[in-house]
Design a protein around this motif. Structure first.
Motif, mmCIF file in Angstrom:
data_model
loop_
_atom_site.group_PDB
_atom_site.id
_atom_site.type_symbol
_atom_site.label_atom_id
_atom_site.label_comp_id
_atom_site.label_asym_id
_atom_site.label_seq_id
_atom_site.Cartn_x
_atom_site.Cartn_y
_atom_site.Cartn_z
ATOM 1 N N ALA A 49 44.596 -33.009 33.787
ATOM 2 C CA ALA A 49 43.356 -32.443 34.309
ATOM 3 C C ALA A 49 43.020 -31.140 33.600
ATOM 4 C CB ALA A 49 43.495 -32.203 35.809
ATOM 5 N N ILE A 50 44.051 -30.329 33.426
ATOM 6 C CA ILE A 50 43.824 -29.054 32.738
ATOM 7 C C ILE A 50 43.405 -29.311 31.291
ATOM 8 C CG2 ILE A 50 44.950 -26.940 31.932
ATOM 9 C CD1 ILE A 50 46.707 -27.142 34.498
ATOM 10 N N GLY A 51 44.095 -30.245 30.647
ATOM 11 C CA GLY A 51 43.758 -30.577 29.271
ATOM 12 C C GLY A 51 42.329 -31.092 29.140
ATOM 13 N N ASP A 52 41.964 -31.964 30.073
ATOM 14 C CA ASP A 52 40.598 -32.492 30.044
ATOM 15 C C ASP A 52 39.577 -31.381 30.211
ATOM 16 O OD1 ASP A 52 41.549 -34.976 29.704
ATOM 17 O OD2 ASP A 52 41.220 -35.679 31.768
ATOM 18 N N HIS A 53 39.918 -30.490 31.124
ATOM 19 C CA HIS A 53 39.006 -29.380 31.387
ATOM 20 C C HIS A 53 38.736 -28.596 30.104
ATOM 21 C CE1 HIS A 53 37.093 -26.381 33.944
ATOM 22 N NE2 HIS A 53 37.653 -25.471 33.175
ATOM 23 N N VAL A 54 39.768 -28.480 29.283
ATOM 24 C CA VAL A 54 39.643 -27.685 28.064
ATOM 25 C C VAL A 54 38.841 -28.425 26.994
ATOM 26 C CG1 VAL A 54 40.933 -26.583 26.196
ATOM 27 C CG2 VAL A 54 41.773 -26.434 28.541
ATOM 28 N N VAL A 55 39.122 -29.721 26.800
ATOM 29 C CA VAL A 55 38.570 -30.374 25.606
ATOM 30 C C VAL A 55 37.369 -31.289 25.855
ATOM 31 C CG1 VAL A 55 40.781 -30.303 24.402
ATOM 32 C CG2 VAL A 55 40.147 -32.343 25.704
ATOM 33 N N THR A 56 37.150 -31.706 27.094
ATOM 34 C CA THR A 56 36.066 -32.654 27.317
ATOM 35 C C THR A 56 34.721 -32.047 26.894
ATOM 36 O OG1 THR A 56 37.274 -33.525 29.190
ATOM 37 C CG2 THR A 56 34.960 -34.137 29.024
ATOM 38 N N PRO A 57 33.977 -32.771 26.073
ATOM 39 C CA PRO A 57 32.680 -32.236 25.643
ATOM 40 C C PRO A 57 31.714 -32.107 26.819
ATOM 41 C CG PRO A 57 33.350 -34.112 24.293
ATOM 42 C CD PRO A 57 34.262 -34.072 25.462
ATOM 43 N N PHE A 58 30.824 -31.159 26.708
ATOM 44 C CA PHE A 58 29.784 -31.007 27.727
ATOM 45 C C PHE A 58 28.642 -31.964 27.434
ATOM 46 C CE2 PHE A 58 31.750 -26.798 28.061
ATOM 47 C CZ PHE A 58 31.787 -26.629 29.438
ATOM 48 N N ASP A 59 27.993 -32.393 28.477
ATOM 49 C CA ASP A 59 26.664 -32.966 28.268
ATOM 50 C C ASP A 59 25.731 -31.774 28.247
ATOM 51 O OD1 ASP A 59 24.197 -34.053 28.321
ATOM 52 O OD2 ASP A 59 24.632 -35.527 29.899
ATOM 53 N N MET A 60 25.377 -31.338 27.044
ATOM 54 C CA MET A 60 24.728 -30.043 26.921
ATOM 55 C C MET A 60 23.337 -30.010 27.526
ATOM 56 S SD MET A 60 26.110 -28.499 23.372
ATOM 57 C CE MET A 60 26.632 -29.856 22.365
ATOM 58 N N GLY A 61 22.777 -31.203 27.783
ATOM 59 C CA GLY A 61 21.474 -31.227 28.439
ATOM 60 C C GLY A 61 21.576 -30.942 29.931
ATOM 61 N N VAL A 62 22.795 -30.939 30.472
ATOM 62 C CA VAL A 62 22.971 -30.730 31.907
ATOM 63 C C VAL A 62 23.590 -29.364 32.203
ATOM 64 C CG1 VAL A 62 24.056 -31.619 34.003
ATOM 65 C CG2 VAL A 62 23.224 -33.212 32.256
ATOM 66 N N ALA A 63 24.701 -29.077 31.571
ATOM 67 C CA ALA A 63 25.371 -27.797 31.794
ATOM 68 C C ALA A 63 26.317 -27.521 30.637
ATOM 69 C CB ALA A 63 26.159 -27.813 33.105
ATOM 70 N N MET A 64 26.593 -26.260 30.425
ATOM 71 C CA MET A 64 27.498 -25.898 29.346
ATOM 72 C C MET A 64 28.594 -24.973 29.843
ATOM 73 S SD MET A 64 24.537 -25.406 26.508
ATOM 74 C CE MET A 64 25.525 -25.264 25.055
ATOM 75 N N VAL A 65 28.817 -25.029 31.141
ATOM 76 C CA VAL A 65 29.880 -24.215 31.715
ATOM 77 C C VAL A 65 30.477 -24.949 32.908
ATOM 78 C CG1 VAL A 65 28.200 -22.907 33.099
ATOM 79 C CG2 VAL A 65 30.464 -21.935 32.698
ATOM 80 N N ARG A 66 31.775 -24.830 33.103
ATOM 81 C CA ARG A 66 32.442 -25.399 34.274
ATOM 82 C C ARG A 66 33.699 -24.581 34.523
ATOM 83 N NH1 ARG A 66 33.289 -30.004 30.429
ATOM 84 N NH2 ARG A 66 35.172 -29.443 29.282
#
Lengths: 198, 378
Positions: A49-66
């Motif tokens: 989960a932590i790894g995914d949080h780091v590397v998963t690309p954003f859908d930049m049309g929706v949000a660019m922060v989590r």
């Protein structure tokens, strides 16, 4: 999105800033509770989960922060351990901005945790990144980009001169491997002053 | 000290000698007595590229060197003692690095006449004895400061001297040493990098006291180290190539050539303002809040476009190379509600955190998103 789509003719990239007062607008927060030990959720899945949080690309049309809050397994001496991660796309932040965001987060958290209505004492922000983007675009509009591009094309058109810095051995005429290395050296203060006066 | 260097064709040997002379003086405080420009390939090297000083010295002394230019600055002083300088200047990333100087000397400091230290400079003895006296005095002073014996031929830096120690040393010398005229010896601009060893320090003091034997010592005297050499001269190699772009033969020539192009050297100063992409406002167009019609819909900056393209064009779409992390640990009771409120506060406060990027039909002609993608494809 596939590269072909990106290559579609005459597309331009715009940034849309979601309104400040958008209902429910906030930085998405995911919480992972591992207080009872990694086993309850599984260390592997937590690490994933932590790894995914780091590397998963954003859908930049929706949000660019989590953000992600991991409640770490309790230990006898330190029962409450937390890991807090905020992932922001580089297109809207950098190292310097990260520092500001972290500072603001800690100030805001302290204020709210102390029961304040709103955090106080933070500087006013008259100009933000979007203002810079517009400013840059205005420069491009008046043809500065072409002017610069033309200039550098002309400068770099012909074969570049060989830069014969005082190397420690002969420059090879045939094989330029571009393999390099760094050698940090300490220079005497006087030399540094002399160099900056060059 | 003799410097031998290789001269590239087309470079001005006179200018190169000047530069080397200056560089050597400035870096190690030693004036070369002779600078020799040899043609390319003449400086001896080992197979691994390392310079071979001894071999080069031998070919110079044995007249086997193809000399293009020979500049003699001063004749080595005849002296029985031999001072051998081992100087190595290495070029790494444009920086001059000087290895600690080692002065190996055959000049024995065997006998030191028992004279009181303060009288050292008053006594008219021959040079060698006077030098030994001063050296003896300096050795004692240094030992008092460092609380351990200091070898006369060990570089001060290696012996453990720092700038403060040196300052103290100078103060003691000023207090204890009397110049021939009876006035106090003034030492200013003493540099621990220049006053290499106690031995060379002693020579410098002697030299300055000789210079001023008939008058009051110059109050702002710079101590210079002169190296006496054996009659043969000592060949040493300064590995420096004085060829710069634009056929400049010295750094002094290089900069004017770069900024105001002359013969065959293109200038690199772009027209107009240089800081277009730096994010710094140019004087004519400061960054100001954008107009209201652009409050929420804004062109992406070039940097954003680059990263957007990078994120969509990388081979694996499962990973982003552009995710930046802010992370911290906390110990103690975490107020989760306050944390959530703080995150919402951040979101309201910073526009960037509310930003989304969307690819659209051209809304802002003149944007270079396509330029970026084309470059990546080609």
């Amino acid at each position: 999105m596939t590269p072909q789509e990106v290559k579609a003719e005459k597309s331009s990239l715009i940034q849309i800033i979601r309104p400040r007062d958008e209902p429910g607008g906030t930085i998405p927060l995911e919480v992972w509770d591992c207080t009872n030990g990694w086993n309850s959720s599984g260390f592997d899945s937590a690490a994933d989960a932590i790894g995914d949080h780091v590397v998963t690309p954003f859908d930049m049309g929706v949000a660019m922060v989590r953000s992600l809050h991991v409640k770490l397994p309790s230990e006898i001496e330190t029962p409450n351990k937390h890991l807090m991660m905020i992932c922001i796309h580089h297109a809207i932040t950098d190292v310097w901005s990260n520092r500001i965001i972290l500072r603001d987060l800690l100030i805001a958290y302290s204020a709210y945790a102390a029961g304040a209505e709103e955090p106080t004492g933070l500087p006013h922000l008259p100009v933000e990144y979007a203002d810079y983007a517009v400013w840059q675009w205005q420069h491009l509009e008046v043809g500065q980009f072409e002017q610069q591009l033309e200039y550098w094309k002309e400068q770099l058109a012909n074969t570049l001169m060989t830069l014969n810095l005082p190397f420690d051995r002969e420059r090879s005429e045939t094989s330029n491997s571009y393999e390099g290395s760094r050698f940090p050296v300490c220079l005497p203060g006087k030399l540094v002053v002399a160099l900056s006066n060059l | 000290m003799v410097v031998v260097f290789e001269l590239r064709k087309g470079s001005s040997p006179g200018m190169a000698c000047e530069v080397i002379h200056k560089a050597v003086c400035a870096s190690i405080g030693v004036r070369p007595s002779r600078i020799v420009a040899a043609s390319e390939g003449e400086v001896c090297r080992a197979l691994n590229g390392k310079l071979q000083r001894r071999a080069t010295r031998d070919s110079l002394l044995g007249d086997r060197l193809n000399i293009l230019y020979d500049q003699v600055y001063y004749k080595p002083i005849e002296e029985s003692s031999t001072v051998e300088l081992g100087i190595e200047i290495e070029e790494t990333e444009l920086s001059l690095r000087v290895n600690p100087l080692c002065i190996e000397s055959g000049a024995a400091t065997t006998e030191t006449p028992s004279v009181s230290e303060t009288d050292a400079l008053k006594i008219a003895l021959n040079t060698e004895v006077r030098e030994n006296l001063i050296l003896n005095f300096l050795t004692n002073t240094a030992q008092k400061i460092l609380r351990k014996p200091v070898d006369a031929h060990t570089p001060l830096m290696e012996a453990g001297f720092n700038a403060l120690d040196l300052a103290e040393c100078v103060i003691r010398i000023q207090g204890d040493l009397i110049a021939p005229s009876g006035s106090q010896l003034q030492l200013t601009n003493v540099d621990v990098h220049q006053l290499i060893t106690l031995h060379s320090f002693a020579r410098a003091l002697l030299k300055s006291s000789e210079k001023c034997s008939h008058s009051i010592l110059d109050s702002t005297m710079n101590i210079e180290i002169y190296c006496k050499e054996d009659s043969l001269g000592q060949a040493d190699v300064l590995d420096m190539d004085c060829h710069f772009p634009g056929w400049s033969s010295s750094p002094e020539e290089l900069w004017p050539n770069v900024w105001a192009p002359t013969k065959g050297c293109s200038g690199m100063s772009p027209p107009g303002q240089l800081h277009l992409f730096s994010g710094t406002a140019s004087p004519g167009m400061p960054i100001v809040p954008r107009p209201t019609e652009m409050r929420l819909l804004i062109p992406a900056s070039l940097q954003q476009a680059t990263m957007y393209a990078g994120d969509h064009l990388v081979a694996s779409s499962a990973r982003s190379n552009y995710n930046a992390m802010i992370q911290f640990g906390a110990v103690g009771k975490l107020d989760v509600e306050a944390l959530k409120m703080a995150l919402a506060f951040l979101w309201r406060r910073h526009q960037v955190l509310r930003t989304t990027l969307i690819l659209q039909v051209p809304q802002f002609p003149g944007l270079f998103y396509m330029t970026v993608t084309k470059v990546l494809y080609d």
